[in-house]
Design a protein around this motif. Structure first.
Motif, PDB file in Angstrom:
ATOM      1  N   VAL A  53     -27.154 -26.366  39.460  1.00 29.15           N
ATOM      2  CA  VAL A  53     -26.301 -26.968  40.254  1.00 29.15           C
ATOM      3  C   VAL A  53     -25.437 -25.613  41.041  1.00 29.15           C
ATOM      4  O   VAL A  53     -25.452 -24.792  40.591  1.00 29.15           O
ATOM      5  CB  VAL A  53     -25.266 -27.890  39.549  1.00 29.15           C
ATOM      6  CG1 VAL A  53     -26.113 -29.117  39.240  1.00 29.15           C
ATOM      7  CG2 VAL A  53     -24.646 -27.446  38.613  1.00 29.15           C
ATOM      8  N   ARG A  54     -25.116 -25.965  42.025  1.00 31.87           N
ATOM      9  CA  ARG A  54     -24.234 -24.958  42.881  1.00 31.87           C
ATOM     10  C   ARG A  54     -22.836 -25.642  43.090  1.00 31.87           C
ATOM     11  O   ARG A  54     -22.470 -26.662  43.011  1.00 31.87           O
ATOM     12  CB  ARG A  54     -24.909 -24.836  44.238  1.00 31.87           C
ATOM     13  CG  ARG A  54     -26.259 -24.247  44.075  1.00 31.87           C
ATOM     14  CD  ARG A  54     -26.248 -22.693  44.435  1.00 31.87           C
ATOM     15  NE  ARG A  54     -27.492 -22.184  44.457  1.00 31.87           N
ATOM     16  CZ  ARG A  54     -28.299 -21.738  45.499  1.00 31.87           C
ATOM     17  NH1 ARG A  54     -27.963 -21.897  46.698  1.00 31.87           N
ATOM     18  NH2 ARG A  54     -29.435 -21.201  45.587  1.00 31.87           N
ATOM     19  N   PRO A  55     -21.836 -24.634  43.637  1.00 32.21           N
ATOM     20  CA  PRO A  55     -20.519 -24.969  44.030  1.00 32.21           C
ATOM     21  C   PRO A  55     -20.536 -25.896  45.324  1.00 32.21           C
ATOM     22  O   PRO A  55     -19.717 -26.388  45.549  1.00 32.21           O
ATOM     23  CB  PRO A  55     -19.799 -23.691  44.229  1.00 32.21           C
ATOM     24  CG  PRO A  55     -20.752 -22.633  43.858  1.00 32.21           C
ATOM     25  CD  PRO A  55     -22.141 -23.057  43.882  1.00 32.21           C
ATOM     26  N   ALA A  56     -21.493 -25.744  46.161  1.00 30.37           N
ATOM     27  CA  ALA A  56     -21.598 -26.611  47.299  1.00 30.37           C
ATOM     28  C   ALA A  56     -22.944 -27.237  47.430  1.00 30.37           C
ATOM     29  O   ALA A  56     -23.918 -26.378  47.158  1.00 30.37           O
ATOM     30  CB  ALA A  56     -21.157 -25.742  48.576  1.00 30.37           C
TER      31      ALA A  56
ATOM     32  N   GLY B  31     -26.711 -40.546  38.732  1.00 33.30           N
ATOM     33  CA  GLY B  31     -26.088 -41.507  37.434  1.00 33.30           C
ATOM     34  C   GLY B  31     -25.204 -40.481  36.707  1.00 33.30           C
ATOM     35  O   GLY B  31     -25.529 -39.173  36.658  1.00 33.30           O
ATOM     36  N   LYS B  32     -24.080 -41.022  36.498  1.00 29.40           N
ATOM     37  CA  LYS B  32     -23.128 -40.265  35.348  1.00 29.40           C
ATOM     38  C   LYS B  32     -23.786 -39.663  34.279  1.00 29.40           C
ATOM     39  O   LYS B  32     -24.424 -39.886  33.620  1.00 29.40           O
ATOM     40  CB  LYS B  32     -22.094 -41.247  34.855  1.00 29.40           C
ATOM     41  CG  LYS B  32     -20.852 -40.491  34.412  1.00 29.40           C
ATOM     42  CD  LYS B  32     -19.740 -40.517  35.455  1.00 29.40           C
ATOM     43  CE  LYS B  32     -18.470 -39.930  34.890  1.00 29.40           C
ATOM     44  NZ  LYS B  32     -17.879 -38.849  35.637  1.00 29.40           N
ATOM     45  N   GLY B  33     -23.520 -38.319  34.207  1.00 33.55           N
ATOM     46  CA  GLY B  33     -23.817 -37.396  33.023  1.00 33.55           C
ATOM     47  C   GLY B  33     -25.413 -36.751  33.419  1.00 33.55           C
ATOM     48  O   GLY B  33     -25.835 -35.993  32.473  1.00 33.55           O
ATOM     49  N   HIS B  34     -25.903 -37.133  34.637  1.00 32.54           N
ATOM     50  CA  HIS B  34     -27.268 -36.722  34.530  1.00 32.54           C
ATOM     51  C   HIS B  34     -27.312 -34.986  34.684  1.00 32.54           C
ATOM     52  O   HIS B  34     -26.525 -34.346  35.389  1.00 32.54           O
ATOM     53  CB  HIS B  34     -27.605 -37.276  35.972  1.00 32.54           C
ATOM     54  CG  HIS B  34     -29.123 -36.863  36.125  1.00 32.54           C
ATOM     55  ND1 HIS B  34     -30.014 -37.770  35.578  1.00 32.54           N
ATOM     56  CD2 HIS B  34     -29.908 -35.987  36.606  1.00 32.54           C
ATOM     57  CE1 HIS B  34     -31.210 -37.321  36.032  1.00 32.54           C
ATOM     58  NE2 HIS B  34     -31.286 -36.462  36.661  1.00 32.54           N
ATOM     59  N   GLU B  35     -28.332 -34.478  34.114  1.00 35.18           N
ATOM     60  CA  GLU B  35     -28.556 -32.903  34.357  1.00 35.18           C
ATOM     61  C   GLU B  35     -30.058 -32.923  34.851  1.00 35.18           C
ATOM     62  O   GLU B  35     -30.877 -33.772  34.669  1.00 35.18           O
ATOM     63  CB  GLU B  35     -28.605 -32.512  33.060  1.00 35.18           C
ATOM     64  CG  GLU B  35     -27.131 -32.526  32.530  1.00 35.18           C
ATOM     65  CD  GLU B  35     -27.046 -31.637  30.996  1.00 35.18           C
ATOM     66  OE1 GLU B  35     -28.002 -30.871  30.838  1.00 35.18           O
ATOM     67  OE2 GLU B  35     -26.101 -32.001  30.305  1.00 35.18           O
TER      68      GLU B  35
ATOM     69  N   HIS C 228     -35.853 -28.087  50.820  1.00 32.87           N
ATOM     70  CA  HIS C 228     -35.075 -28.338  49.453  1.00 32.87           C
ATOM     71  C   HIS C 228     -33.689 -28.379  49.718  1.00 32.87           C
ATOM     72  O   HIS C 228     -33.190 -28.210  50.857  1.00 32.87           O
ATOM     73  CB  HIS C 228     -35.498 -27.237  48.514  1.00 32.87           C
ATOM     74  CG  HIS C 228     -34.931 -25.782  48.929  1.00 32.87           C
ATOM     75  ND1 HIS C 228     -35.714 -24.988  49.534  1.00 32.87           N
ATOM     76  CD2 HIS C 228     -33.948 -25.257  48.610  1.00 32.87           C
ATOM     77  CE1 HIS C 228     -35.063 -23.843  49.912  1.00 32.87           C
ATOM     78  NE2 HIS C 228     -33.799 -23.965  49.194  1.00 32.87           N
ATOM     79  N   ILE C 229     -32.950 -28.873  48.508  1.00 37.19           N
ATOM     80  CA  ILE C 229     -31.628 -29.313  48.480  1.00 37.19           C
ATOM     81  C   ILE C 229     -30.949 -28.328  47.428  1.00 37.19           C
ATOM     82  O   ILE C 229     -31.603 -28.452  46.428  1.00 37.19           O
ATOM     83  CB  ILE C 229     -31.268 -30.670  48.716  1.00 37.19           C
ATOM     84  CG1 ILE C 229     -29.706 -30.800  48.612  1.00 37.19           C
ATOM     85  CG2 ILE C 229     -31.911 -31.332  47.342  1.00 37.19           C
ATOM     86  CD1 ILE C 229     -29.489 -32.203  48.994  1.00 37.19           C
ATOM     87  N   HIS C 230     -29.764 -27.884  47.503  1.00 36.98           N
ATOM     88  CA  HIS C 230     -29.008 -27.335  46.296  1.00 36.98           C
ATOM     89  C   HIS C 230     -28.041 -28.435  46.161  1.00 36.98           C
ATOM     90  O   HIS C 230     -27.411 -28.948  47.057  1.00 36.98           O
ATOM     91  CB  HIS C 230     -28.693 -26.086  46.479  1.00 36.98           C
ATOM     92  CG  HIS C 230     -29.520 -25.313  46.736  1.00 36.98           C
ATOM     93  ND1 HIS C 230     -30.470 -24.538  45.807  1.00 36.98           N
ATOM     94  CD2 HIS C 230     -29.981 -24.560  47.916  1.00 36.98           C
ATOM     95  CE1 HIS C 230     -31.211 -23.694  46.217  1.00 36.98           C
ATOM     96  NE2 HIS C 230     -31.053 -23.470  47.535  1.00 36.98           N
ATOM     97  N   VAL C 231     -27.446 -28.901  45.020  1.00 38.05           N
ATOM     98  CA  VAL C 231     -26.553 -29.896  45.009  1.00 38.05           C
ATOM     99  C   VAL C 231     -25.487 -29.532  43.906  1.00 38.05           C
ATOM    100  O   VAL C 231     -25.783 -28.693  42.992  1.00 38.05           O
ATOM    101  CB  VAL C 231     -27.135 -31.351  44.301  1.00 38.05           C
ATOM    102  CG1 VAL C 231     -27.856 -32.069  45.517  1.00 38.05           C
ATOM    103  CG2 VAL C 231     -27.900 -31.243  42.957  1.00 38.05           C
ATOM    104  N   THR C 232     -24.294 -30.038  44.190  1.00 35.94           N
ATOM    105  CA  THR C 232     -23.059 -29.939  43.058  1.00 35.94           C
ATOM    106  C   THR C 232     -23.433 -31.033  41.881  1.00 35.94           C
ATOM    107  O   THR C 232     -23.890 -31.853  42.037  1.00 35.94           O
ATOM    108  CB  THR C 232     -21.741 -30.048  43.722  1.00 35.94           C
ATOM    109  OG1 THR C 232     -21.717 -31.503  44.293  1.00 35.94           O
ATOM    110  CG2 THR C 232     -21.511 -29.318  44.968  1.00 35.94           C
ATOM    111  N   GLN C 233     -22.899 -30.624  40.760  1.00 35.00           N
ATOM    112  CA  GLN C 233     -22.847 -31.495  39.634  1.00 35.00           C
ATOM    113  C   GLN C 233     -22.292 -32.754  40.109  1.00 35.00           C
ATOM    114  O   GLN C 233     -22.786 -33.965  39.721  1.00 35.00           O
ATOM    115  CB  GLN C 233     -21.873 -30.913  38.543  1.00 35.00           C
ATOM    116  CG  GLN C 233     -22.196 -31.907  37.169  1.00 35.00           C
ATOM    117  CD  GLN C 233     -23.548 -31.955  36.645  1.00 35.00           C
ATOM    118  OE1 GLN C 233     -24.258 -30.893  36.703  1.00 35.00           O
ATOM    119  NE2 GLN C 233     -23.987 -33.280  36.314  1.00 35.00           N
TER     120      GLN C 233
END
Length: 192
Positions: free
Chosen positions: A67-70, A26-30, A13-18
């Protein structure tokens, strides 16, 4: 109260930043929650990405939220080797000097210079759980897994203690396959 705990398989899996989420989707995606995970506030997402290494790629890798800081990619050792990434065994969040890759989403891609790890096996515990089991945060223990035909004792298991956690051990798919882990697998800390 039982001194055992559930043992869960943590697949790639992956954790991503905003910021990276918006580049990939895409811009604004949640993030879109698919299902809650055992750890409070953590969830699997509908969004999937492709992880690209020097040798090949892994498609359909799940994003875990929030979302995460890194940005951090967690693979099994087999996954990492198969795509040509030297991923060290680390605790989540310890990504300094770890593997690099490209992450591809439907709207863009991101190159990360570090962040690919093989997650160190660990047990999430509340302070009360830790006291009951006689361990403290960052203790390294041995855990016995009593599976049918493939019993094993895993060493180098890190205890992670926080009020935010729920009692569960996490192993990766290589470790899970090595013991033919059933869905209802339980572990127990042992003294050697």
């Amino acid at each position: 109260m039982s001194k055992k705990f559930i043992v869960e398989t943590s697949a790639r899996h992956i954790h991503v930043t905003q910021e990276h989420l918006e580049i990939l989707f895409g811009k604004g995606h949640e993030l879109t929650k698919k299902k809650d995970l055992s750890q409070p506030g953590q969830f699997a997402c509908e969004e999937r990405v492709t992880i690209v290494g020097p040798k090949k790629e892994l498609a359909g890798v799940s994003i875990l939220g929030p979302v995460r800081p890194a940005t951090q990619v967690e693979l099994s050792a087999t996954d990492a080797r198969s795509i040509g990434i030297a991923a060290p065994i680390r605790e989540s969040g310890d990504v300094a000097g770890s593997g690099a890759c490209k992450v591809v989403g439907p709207c863009g891609e991101v190159e990360i210079s570090e962040g690919v790890i093989v997650a160190k096996r660990h047990i999430h515990l509340t302070p009360a759980d830790a006291e009951e089991l006689g361990v403290q945060d960052k203790d390294v223990v041995w855990v016995k897994l009593d599976t049918d035909g493939r019993k094993a004792i895993f060493g180098d298991v890190v205890c992670r203690v926080s009020e935010k956690f729920a009692r569960a051990m996490h192993i990766d798919t290589d470790e899970s396959n090595a013991v033919s882990a059933p869905r209802d697998l339980e572990g127990e800390i042992i003294k050697l």
